[in-house]
Write a protein that holds these residues in place. Structure first.
Motif, PDB file in Angstrom:
ATOM      1  N   ARG A   1     -36.950  29.722  30.910  1.00 45.27           N
ATOM      2  CA  ARG A   1     -37.287  28.782  31.971  1.00 45.27           C
ATOM      3  C   ARG A   1     -38.531  29.240  32.723  1.00 45.27           C
ATOM      4  NH1 ARG A   1     -31.252  28.767  34.537  1.00 45.27           N
ATOM      5  NH2 ARG A   1     -30.159  27.921  32.716  1.00 45.27           N
ATOM      6  N   ASP A   2     -39.096  28.322  33.503  1.00 48.66           N
ATOM      7  CA  ASP A   2     -40.238  28.688  34.348  1.00 48.66           C
ATOM      8  C   ASP A   2     -39.794  29.521  35.537  1.00 48.66           C
ATOM      9  OD1 ASP A   2     -42.072  27.382  32.723  1.00 48.66           O
ATOM     10  OD2 ASP A   2     -41.872  25.490  33.806  1.00 48.66           O
ATOM     11  N   ALA A   3     -38.568  29.311  36.020  1.00 45.93           N
ATOM     12  CA  ALA A   3     -38.059  30.062  37.164  1.00 45.93           C
ATOM     13  C   ALA A   3     -36.547  29.978  37.190  1.00 45.93           C
ATOM     14  CB  ALA A   3     -38.633  29.517  38.472  1.00 45.93           C
ATOM     15  N   ILE A   4     -35.927  30.977  37.811  1.00 42.96           N
ATOM     16  CA  ILE A   4     -34.491  30.990  38.062  1.00 42.96           C
ATOM     17  C   ILE A   4     -34.311  31.213  39.555  1.00 42.96           C
ATOM     18  CG2 ILE A   4     -32.313  32.184  37.592  1.00 42.96           C
ATOM     19  CD1 ILE A   4     -33.436  33.082  34.941  1.00 42.96           C
ATOM     20  N   ALA A   5     -33.327  30.566  40.150  1.00 42.39           N
ATOM     21  CA  ALA A   5     -33.058  30.764  41.575  1.00 42.39           C
ATOM     22  C   ALA A   5     -32.892  32.252  41.860  1.00 42.39           C
ATOM     23  CB  ALA A   5     -31.793  30.008  41.980  1.00 42.39           C
ATOM     24  N   GLY A   6     -33.577  32.715  42.881  1.00 40.43           N
ATOM     25  CA  GLY A   6     -33.569  34.141  43.217  1.00 40.43           C
ATOM     26  C   GLY A   6     -34.826  34.861  42.783  1.00 40.43           C
ATOM     27  N   ASP A   7     -35.623  34.248  41.903  1.00 39.93           N
ATOM     28  CA  ASP A   7     -36.853  34.899  41.426  1.00 39.93           C
ATOM     29  C   ASP A   7     -37.866  35.110  42.550  1.00 39.93           C
ATOM     30  OD1 ASP A   7     -35.951  35.027  38.826  1.00 39.93           O
ATOM     31  OD2 ASP A   7     -37.299  33.478  38.039  1.00 39.93           O
ATOM     32  N   ASP A   8     -37.952  34.158  43.479  1.00 35.49           N
ATOM     33  CA  ASP A   8     -39.031  34.197  44.468  1.00 35.49           C
ATOM     34  C   ASP A   8     -39.014  35.484  45.295  1.00 35.49           C
ATOM     35  OD1 ASP A   8     -40.012  31.793  43.631  1.00 35.49           O
ATOM     36  OD2 ASP A   8     -39.167  30.609  45.267  1.00 35.49           O
ATOM     37  N   ALA A   9     -37.819  35.902  45.730  1.00 38.56           N
ATOM     38  CA  ALA A   9     -37.752  37.118  46.538  1.00 38.56           C
ATOM     39  C   ALA A   9     -38.163  38.337  45.716  1.00 38.56           C
ATOM     40  CB  ALA A   9     -36.348  37.300  47.088  1.00 38.56           C
ATOM     41  N   LEU A  10     -37.774  38.348  44.456  1.00 32.68           N
ATOM     42  CA  LEU A  10     -38.131  39.466  43.584  1.00 32.68           C
ATOM     43  C   LEU A  10     -39.642  39.520  43.385  1.00 32.68           C
ATOM     44  CD1 LEU A  10     -36.687  41.685  41.918  1.00 32.68           C
ATOM     45  CD2 LEU A  10     -36.694  40.093  39.985  1.00 32.68           C
ATOM     46  N   ILE A  11     -40.235  38.371  43.125  1.00 38.63           N
ATOM     47  CA  ILE A  11     -41.681  38.295  42.945  1.00 38.63           C
ATOM     48  C   ILE A  11     -42.401  38.683  44.230  1.00 38.63           C
ATOM     49  CG2 ILE A  11     -43.585  36.678  42.556  1.00 38.63           C
ATOM     50  CD1 ILE A  11     -41.602  35.186  40.634  1.00 38.63           C
ATOM     51  N   GLY A  12     -41.831  38.275  45.373  1.00 39.27           N
ATOM     52  CA  GLY A  12     -42.445  38.584  46.654  1.00 39.27           C
ATOM     53  C   GLY A  12     -42.514  40.069  46.961  1.00 39.27           C
ATOM     54  N   CYS A  13     -41.661  40.857  46.315  1.00 40.12           N
ATOM     55  CA  CYS A  13     -41.689  42.317  46.511  1.00 40.12           C
ATOM     56  C   CYS A  13     -42.911  42.954  45.870  1.00 40.12           C
ATOM     57  CB  CYS A  13     -40.441  42.950  45.899  1.00 40.12           C
ATOM     58  SG  CYS A  13     -38.889  42.549  46.703  1.00 40.12           S
ATOM     59  N   CYS A  14     -43.487  42.284  44.896  1.00 39.19           N
ATOM     60  CA  CYS A  14     -44.535  42.884  44.061  1.00 39.19           C
ATOM     61  C   CYS A  14     -45.909  42.522  44.621  1.00 39.19           C
ATOM     62  CB  CYS A  14     -44.394  42.410  42.619  1.00 39.19           C
ATOM     63  SG  CYS A  14     -42.785  42.820  41.893  1.00 39.19           S
ATOM     64  N   THR A  15     -46.449  43.411  45.437  1.00 45.18           N
ATOM     65  CA  THR A  15     -47.712  43.140  46.122  1.00 45.18           C
ATOM     66  C   THR A  15     -48.909  43.803  45.455  1.00 45.18           C
ATOM     67  OG1 THR A  15     -47.267  45.010  47.585  1.00 45.18           O
ATOM     68  CG2 THR A  15     -46.547  42.834  48.337  1.00 45.18           C
ATOM     69  N   GLY A  16     -48.670  44.586  44.413  1.00 46.10           N
ATOM     70  CA  GLY A  16     -49.751  45.252  43.698  1.00 46.10           C
ATOM     71  C   GLY A  16     -49.502  45.232  42.212  1.00 46.10           C
ATOM     72  N   HIS A  17     -50.187  46.072  41.467  1.00 45.58           N
ATOM     73  CA  HIS A  17     -50.070  46.100  40.011  1.00 45.58           C
ATOM     74  C   HIS A  17     -48.606  46.316  39.607  1.00 45.58           C
ATOM     75  CE1 HIS A  17     -54.393  46.716  40.445  1.00 45.58           C
ATOM     76  NE2 HIS A  17     -54.516  46.377  39.170  1.00 45.58           N
ATOM     77  N   THR A  18     -48.105  45.399  38.756  1.00 38.21           N
ATOM     78  CA  THR A  18     -46.681  45.369  38.416  1.00 38.21           C
ATOM     79  C   THR A  18     -46.473  45.418  36.918  1.00 38.21           C
ATOM     80  OG1 THR A  18     -46.187  44.050  40.398  1.00 38.21           O
ATOM     81  CG2 THR A  18     -44.543  44.040  38.631  1.00 38.21           C
ATOM     82  N   LEU A  19     -45.552  46.288  36.496  1.00 32.14           N
ATOM     83  CA  LEU A  19     -45.127  46.353  35.096  1.00 32.14           C
ATOM     84  C   LEU A  19     -43.739  45.737  34.999  1.00 32.14           C
ATOM     85  CD1 LEU A  19     -45.747  47.458  32.209  1.00 32.14           C
ATOM     86  CD2 LEU A  19     -44.428  49.497  32.870  1.00 32.14           C
ATOM     87  N   ASP A  20     -43.628  44.685  34.203  1.00 31.86           N
ATOM     88  CA  ASP A  20     -42.351  43.981  33.997  1.00 31.86           C
ATOM     89  C   ASP A  20     -41.734  44.533  32.712  1.00 31.86           C
ATOM     90  OD1 ASP A  20     -40.258  42.203  33.849  1.00 31.86           O
ATOM     91  OD2 ASP A  20     -41.503  40.404  33.608  1.00 31.86           O
ATOM     92  N   VAL A  21     -40.730  45.402  32.879  1.00 30.66           N
ATOM     93  CA  VAL A  21     -40.108  46.082  31.741  1.00 30.66           C
ATOM     94  C   VAL A  21     -39.019  45.191  31.142  1.00 30.66           C
ATOM     95  CG1 VAL A  21     -38.814  48.119  31.012  1.00 30.66           C
ATOM     96  CG2 VAL A  21     -40.584  48.336  32.787  1.00 30.66           C
ATOM     97  N   GLY A  22     -39.144  44.910  29.825  1.00 27.22           N
ATOM     98  CA  GLY A  22     -38.243  43.957  29.193  1.00 27.22           C
ATOM     99  C   GLY A  22     -38.562  42.555  29.673  1.00 27.22           C
ATOM    100  N   CYS A  23     -39.836  42.192  29.572  1.00 24.84           N
ATOM    101  CA  CYS A  23     -40.330  40.944  30.175  1.00 24.84           C
ATOM    102  C   CYS A  23     -39.800  39.682  29.518  1.00 24.84           C
ATOM    103  CB  CYS A  23     -41.853  40.923  30.153  1.00 24.84           C
ATOM    104  SG  CYS A  23     -42.579  40.847  28.481  1.00 24.84           S
ATOM    105  N   GLY A  24     -39.242  39.805  28.301  1.00 27.53           N
ATOM    106  CA  GLY A  24     -38.776  38.597  27.619  1.00 27.53           C
ATOM    107  C   GLY A  24     -39.928  37.621  27.418  1.00 27.53           C
ATOM    108  N   PRO A  25     -39.673  36.311  27.517  1.00 27.02           N
ATOM    109  CA  PRO A  25     -40.725  35.322  27.311  1.00 27.02           C
ATOM    110  C   PRO A  25     -41.703  35.196  28.469  1.00 27.02           C
ATOM    111  CG  PRO A  25     -38.575  34.427  26.722  1.00 27.02           C
ATOM    112  CD  PRO A  25     -38.331  35.697  27.494  1.00 27.02           C
ATOM    113  N   GLY A  26     -41.679  36.142  29.407  1.00 24.92           N
ATOM    114  CA  GLY A  26     -42.743  36.215  30.406  1.00 24.92           C
ATOM    115  C   GLY A  26     -42.540  35.394  31.658  1.00 24.92           C
ATOM    116  N   ARG A  27     -41.304  35.051  31.975  1.00 27.81           N
ATOM    117  CA  ARG A  27     -41.051  34.216  33.160  1.00 27.81           C
ATOM    118  C   ARG A  27     -41.602  34.867  34.432  1.00 27.81           C
ATOM    119  NH1 ARG A  27     -36.015  35.116  33.658  1.00 27.81           N
ATOM    120  NH2 ARG A  27     -35.787  35.903  35.784  1.00 27.81           N
ATOM    121  N   LEU A  28     -41.248  36.125  34.672  1.00 27.67           N
ATOM    122  CA  LEU A  28     -41.676  36.788  35.899  1.00 27.67           C
ATOM    123  C   LEU A  28     -43.122  37.268  35.816  1.00 27.67           C
ATOM    124  CD1 LEU A  28     -38.402  38.786  36.616  1.00 27.67           C
ATOM    125  CD2 LEU A  28     -39.259  36.810  37.879  1.00 27.67           C
ATOM    126  N   THR A  29     -43.521  37.800  34.659  1.00 26.46           N
ATOM    127  CA  THR A  29     -44.918  38.220  34.503  1.00 26.46           C
ATOM    128  C   THR A  29     -45.847  37.039  34.730  1.00 26.46           C
ATOM    129  OG1 THR A  29     -44.185  39.796  32.811  1.00 26.46           O
ATOM    130  CG2 THR A  29     -46.545  39.419  32.997  1.00 26.46           C
TER     131      THR A  29
END
Length: 213
Positions: free
Chosen positions: A41-69
């Motif tokens: 999916r493009d987003a899952i409920a709860g993603d926004d707060a997680l994304i909001g934590c990342c204010t600098g260079h971010t490594l998404d470990v186990g990124c899957g199809p790249g939803r959060l990246t």
């Protein structure tokens, strides 16, 4: 079919709109359900707060199809996804998310300099050894970096090691995975030279932020 092939097949099926959920069962009785359709999916409920934590260079470990990246890049934040699944990396790149087919325990670009690491969608289970995974994440982080995790609900029985997955074809495959509940995190963090600095819940999901000690 090895464990990586199980994920490749499930992600390809999910991307094509074919039901692809599967379950891993541990000898202790622990069960973990994977839902590749959600990862696509493009987003899952709860993603926004997680994304909001990342204010600098971010490594998404186990990124899957790249939803959060992809969401981080769309928000103008530098990010890179890594995943063992070739199908996941292909789909991530298709949506414009920078991604590499890499093992988190192998060579990773920017080791020791990442400002943020993500272990979302239960990826604290990667490799079946949370202690080893958190120690590796600590090596990848900058000295003042932050690791943002998604965990099982407090009170969920913890388990780790080899689980069994039944594929859609009916074959049983071994998968090294782990389930870590929120209330089990302080001890795990302390044993891996990390400390818990925040926890929160949103949309039925459980999250925490760790920093190196």
């Amino acid at each position: 079919m090895n464990a990586v092939a199980v994920f490749d097949t499930a992600i390809d099926r999910a991307a094509a709109g074919i039901p692809a959920a599967f379950t891993a069962r541990h000898a202790s009785g622990g069960v973990y359900r994977f839902d590749p359709a959600a990862w696509c999916r493009d987003a899952i409920a709860g993603d926004d707060a997680l994304i909001g934590c990342c204010t600098g260079h971010t490594l998404d470990v186990g990124c899957g199809p790249g939803r959060l990246t992809g969401a981080l890049v769309d928000a103008g934040r530098p990010a890179l996804g890594i995943d063992l699944s070739a199908s996941a990396v292909r789909l991530a790149r298709r949506r414009g998310a920078p991604a590499l087919q890499r093992d988190v325990f192998g060579p990773v670009p920017g080791a020791g300099r990442w400002r943020h690491l993500l272990l979302a969608d239960g990826n604290i289970g990667i490799g079946g050894d949370p202690h080893r995974l958190l120690r590796r994440c600590r090596q990848l982080l900058a000295a003042d970096g932050q690791l943002h995790l998604e965990l099982a609900a407090a009170g969920t029985p913890a388990w780790s090691g080899t689980a069994v997955v039944q594929t859609p074809e009916g074959a049983d495959r071994a998968l090294r995975w782990a389930c870590v509940p929120l209330d089990g995190l302080p001890g795990l963090a302390g044993a891996t030279a990390m400390r818990v600095v925040d926890t929160w819940t949103e949309a039925g999901r459980w999250f925490a932020t760790l920093t190196p000690r």
